[in-house]
Structures are given as C-alpha cells and as structure tokens.
Design an enzyme around this catalytic site. Structure first.
Site, PDB file in Angstrom:
ATOM      1  CG  ASN A   1       2.890   1.251   3.312  1.00  0.00           C
ATOM      2  OD1 ASN A   1       3.901   1.919   3.174  1.00  0.00           O
ATOM      3  ND2 ASN A   1       2.770   0.066   2.770  1.00  0.00           N
ATOM      4  N   GLY A   2       1.746  -1.525   5.262  1.00  0.00           N
ATOM      5  CA  GLY A   2       2.574  -2.468   6.002  1.00  0.00           C
ATOM      6  C   GLY A   2       1.845  -3.762   6.244  1.00  0.00           C
TER       7      GLY A   2
ATOM      8  CE1 TYR B   1       9.929  -3.572  -9.369  1.00  0.00           C
ATOM      9  CE2 TYR B   1       8.762  -4.281  -7.405  1.00  0.00           C
ATOM     10  CZ  TYR B   1       8.781  -4.049  -8.765  1.00  0.00           C
ATOM     11  OH  TYR B   1       7.669  -4.290  -9.509  1.00  0.00           O
TER      12      TYR B   1
ATOM     13  N   GLY C   1       0.426   0.479  -5.089  1.00  0.00           N
ATOM     14  CA  GLY C   1      -0.791  -0.324  -5.023  1.00  0.00           C
ATOM     15  C   GLY C   1      -1.744   0.095  -6.120  1.00  0.00           C
TER      16      GLY C   1
ATOM     17  CB  CYS D   1      -0.886   0.052   1.240  1.00  0.00           C
ATOM     18  SG  CYS D   1      -1.953  -1.354   1.399  1.00  0.00           S
TER      19      CYS D   1
END
Ligand code: SF4
Length: 504
Positions: free
Chosen positions: A139-140, A279, A65, A37
């Site tokens: 996020n996570g 990345y 995302g 996310c």
C-alpha cells in the site's frame, strides 16, 4: 449486468467511443480521488482457514481499492495465489465455503490507475527467488521508482507488471545480502516514499511501515493469532481487541518462534497522510492514533467557526461529507439534514457516454430530498474539491430542488499538487484550484459561495500537526519527488495568475 447497462455499452459500441476512456470519465463523476491499496496479513500458530479469515479484513478495507483483490497463502509448504479483477465479494467469496487449513496468508485490494487496471498488476505478487519464495502486498507509492526501474531495466531486469511494487522484489533478489532479512532491510533503505507492506517469506509473515509513516498499518494479536491490516476496522471485524499501529520505520517478523520487532536505521520526520483523516479511512477506524470520525467533526466545526450563520440547513454530500457536516451543524447551531439520498447500488460497473449521461450518473447515485431543501439556504458540506465536476452537478440539483442559496464548504484546503505517496490525484492542469480562486469556483459551479478549510485551520484539528503531510495543498514535499517539467511549467503559470482566498 442489467439491461440498462447492456444498452449503455451497446450505445458506446455504436458510437465507436473508447470504452476505457469512458470508464475513467464515469469514475471522475463517481469518485474524484483514488486510493491505491489496502493490505492484510495473518499468521496463526494453530492451523486455521486462513483464506476465509483473510476475506473479512479485506472486505472491511474494500474502500481502499475496488479494482482487484487477491490473496496468497501457505499450504503444504507451497504458496498458493488467487487474484482477479473485481471486488472482494466477487473475487474471494469462493473461499467462504471451503475448508483450507493454513497458518499464513496475505491479501490485497487495489485501485488501478497506477500501472493500469490489468490482472498482471493485481497483488499479492509472488516470486521464487534466490532468497526463497516471496509474496508481497503493498500500500503506497515508491517515489523514486522511476530512477530505480531505469537502473534495473538498463541492467537487464525483466518486469512482469507496470506496478512499482515489483521493484521491491527485484531489489530483494539482487541484494548482495545472502539472507532474506538482510536483503529486505537493504531494499527498504533504497526505496523512498510511501510503503506499508506485508510479505510472506517461506513460512514467515513480515510487515513494514515506511520511515515517514505515510500510510497506516496495524498489528493485532489474539492468542497465537497475529493479524496485520491497513485500518483498525479490519481487525475489529475479526474481534481482535489487542492491537496497535506500527511505528513509522518499524519492521515486524512473525513466525513459529514468535513476534520480533525492530526499527529501520533510516530515520525520517513523520509525515502521515492527512487525507486518511479527511477522506480515505473509514469513519469507524482509528488511524494515526486518532478517531477518523472525531477528526472529521472537528474539521466541520472549524469551517463553521469561520462562517458565522449563513444557512438554514446543513446537508452533507454522503458519505464523505457526513461527519464534517455534523461537526459544522453542531458548531453553527443549524439543523443537520440528510438532504441527499445516496443509492448504494449505484456501483462503478457501467459506463456513460455523454455529459448528460454523466449528470444522470450523479443523480443515480445522489438524489436531493426536495422537502428539506426547498426555500432554504443550504450549507452543502463535502470533503474536498478536485475537478469540480461533481460539485457543479450537485449544486444544480440543489437549486432544482428549490434551494434559495447553496454555500459549498470543503473540509480540506485547496488541492493543487500531485501526490507521490499513494493517492491518485489528477494532474495539476485538471485540478480546479489551480485555475480559479474560491470566488471564481463559486461562479463556475453555480454556488452562492465556496469556502475551503485553510491549512492552518486543518492543523488545528490534528493532535500532532507536525507529524502530517500536507504536500498536495502546499506543494512542499518532504523529499525530492519526480515532478514533471510540464507540471512545473503549470506551477509557474498558476503562481502568476491564481489568487487564494475564500468567498462568502
Ligand atoms: S500529498 Fe496529500 S494525499 Fe499525498 S500523502 Fe501527502 S497529504 Fe496525503
């Protein structure tokens, strides 16, 4: 949807093949690792068009995302939520021509594998609780979510989503602390893993970065405006120059009285996700106080140092291999060529049923330029190797375009272990490096050689290597994680049979 897409879907329907399975197969070819996310939040002392302003940072972090997008904002003492499956431009463009006056909002972009690609799992999640109205974007990945979920479920809790983010709201609501702030701090002590969060509590914006600092989170200010977002590029788009990264374990509260910062009492060693630099983050972002672009160039240069001169031309797999390939070419003194053209219109919105069609999918996305490849020894640079599916097709494309040799170089170590901190990595069984060493991989994908960056080489590319997580390469996790028994069995088998090492 185009005629071709309709025909492909018709073809799948006729063959009675499970569409969702095929969609996943197609995604295997498109992108082998998934980020869970990206998040953003805005607080403004003066009323502004918050939904419109949230569109831009969310659009900037779309790469984090692509399955769903959503926002929650305050209007006339109420929280309004709008979210749907789809990209930011599809879901939230409706706000670009509306004038909505607000002072507070949060937003989210989501990758779907954890919890499935369902609207119910889209965020922000909004609840009315005994602690007030709360909206959350996460996020996570909470690594102890299973244990907490079981405990809550056994105790009678009802879950509306299959996402671990919902647990946070349950824990806040059930906390013995009567005030929201105390309940949030209580909850943050309880959960483990990766959690960069933005929350709206009534008319207050809160932002938190977990004590290990796995995921990045930025805060920027311009006058009475405060913006929080996963990456610096999301603040750049709003012309916010005065920004910084939240410290691991930092909690920020912003309301009409100002900005308040505090540190959570739980202290852990910093473990920033090194894959953000390899990345995930955008190359024009700065994360973990490091330029993503420059880090990737250093990784490419490090690969070249170990190689000597083995090629006539360096070609990146776009876009993920671009910066590392540049670093490789500069260090090796070999020409850099954009020998693979990427079709930016090859999205994820269609499905392909056969192996041949999946090969076609790679060709539709990446196509070689024969003129710069034919007769050359090609050093092909990408960021990582997951299943090897795409690499095999790309090597074949290079050879078909006349490459004399293809040497695949990866700017990360071998991925062998799952991630419990917000990255979707396939099972250990599926990871090619759990079954083959570099020489065997080279044979399997038809390359003349394969070389990975070692963990030690990768560490040399980082400014403060001890502050990073390398668990998906090393299998050494910073704290207890729920590795399934089956995965551990694979581990033992792999340890007994796999030899490490590069080929060249
Ligand atoms: S396990 Fe790998 S992907 Fe997950 S946080 Fe650590 S470095 Fe990042």
């Amino acid at each position: 949807m185009s005629t071709v897409q309709h025909r492909l879907i018709d073809c799948v329907t006729e063959l009675s093949i499970d569409r969702s399975a095929l969609r996943l197969l197609y995604r295997d070819v498109q992108q082998e690792l998934g980020h869970f996310c990206g998040i953003a939040g805005i607080f403004s002392l003066d009323p502004i068009n918050v939904p419109e302003q949230l569109f831009f940072p969310l659009f900037s972090i779309q790469h984090r995302g692509q399955e769903s997008a959503g926002i929650a904002y305050r209007r006339a003492n109420e929280t309004v939520v709008y979210k749907d499956l789809g990209m930011v431009s599809q879901v939230l463009a409706r706000y670009l021509d509306r004038d909505i006056s607000s002072h507070l909002g949060i937003g989210h972009v989501r990758y779907s594998t954890h919890g499935g690609n369902k609207l119910e799992n889209a965020q922000p999640i909004h609840v009315r609780s005994n602690k007030g109205e709360i909206a959350l974007a996460h996020n996570g990945n909470i690594s102890n979510s299973r244990a907490i979920q079981k405990e809550l479920f056994d105790d009678g809790s009802i879950f509306q989503t299959s996402s671990d983010s919902e647990l946070i709201l349950h824990l806040i609501s059930r906390s013995r602390r009567a005030d929201f702030h105390g309940a949030l701090v209580d909850t943050l002590q309880r959960i483990e893993g990766a959690f960069s969060l933005v929350l709206m509590h009534n008319d207050t914006l809160m932002a938190v970065r977990d004590p290990s600092g796995f995921r990045p989170l930025f805060i920027g200010t311009k006058g009475g405006l405060t913006v929080v977002a996963s990456e610096s590029c999301a603040l750049d788009i709003l012309h916010i120059c005065d920004y910084r990264e939240l410290k691991p374990g930092e909690l920020v509260r912003v309301d009409s009285r100002g900005r308040h910062h505090e540190m959570l009492s739980k202290q852990l060693p910093t473990r920033q996700c090194v894959f953000e630099l390899i990345y995930f983050a955008r190359p024009d972002s700065t994360v973990f106080e490091t330029s993503v672009y420059s880090s990737r160039k250093r990784m490419g240069a490090e690969l070249a140092r170990a190689d000597g001169t083995i090629g006539d031309v360096v070609i990146p797999v776009p876009d993920s291999g671009n910066s590392a390939a540049l670093g490789y070419a500069e260090q090796a003194g070999i020409p850099f060529e954009l020998g693979l053209t990427r079709n930016h219109y090859a999205g994820r919105s269609f499905i392909l049923p056969t192996k041949a069609a999946r090969k076609l999918a790679v060709r539709m996305k990446l196509h070689p330029i024969r003129d710069v490849i034919s007769g050359k020894r090609v050093v092909l640079v990408d960021d990582s190797l997951v299943r090897g599916t795409t690499a095999k097709i790309l090597v074949a494309l290079m050879k078909e375009a006349g490459a004399a040799e293809v040497h695949l170089r990866l700017s990360s170590p071998e991925i062998r272990w799952p991630c419990f901190f917000g990255i979707d990595i396939p099972t250990r069984e599926e990871l090619i490096s759990n079954h083959m060493n570099a020489a065997e991989i080279a044979r399997a994908i038809g390359a003349d050689s394969v070389r990975f960056l070692s963990i030690e080489q990768l560490q040399r590319c980082l400014i403060q290597p001890s502050d990073y997580c390398f668990s998906c390469f090393s299998g050494r996790y910073p704290f207890a994680v729920p590795l399934a028994d089956a995965q551990l069995e694979i581990t033992d088998a792999v340890c007994a049979t796999t030899h490490t090492g590069n080929t060249s």
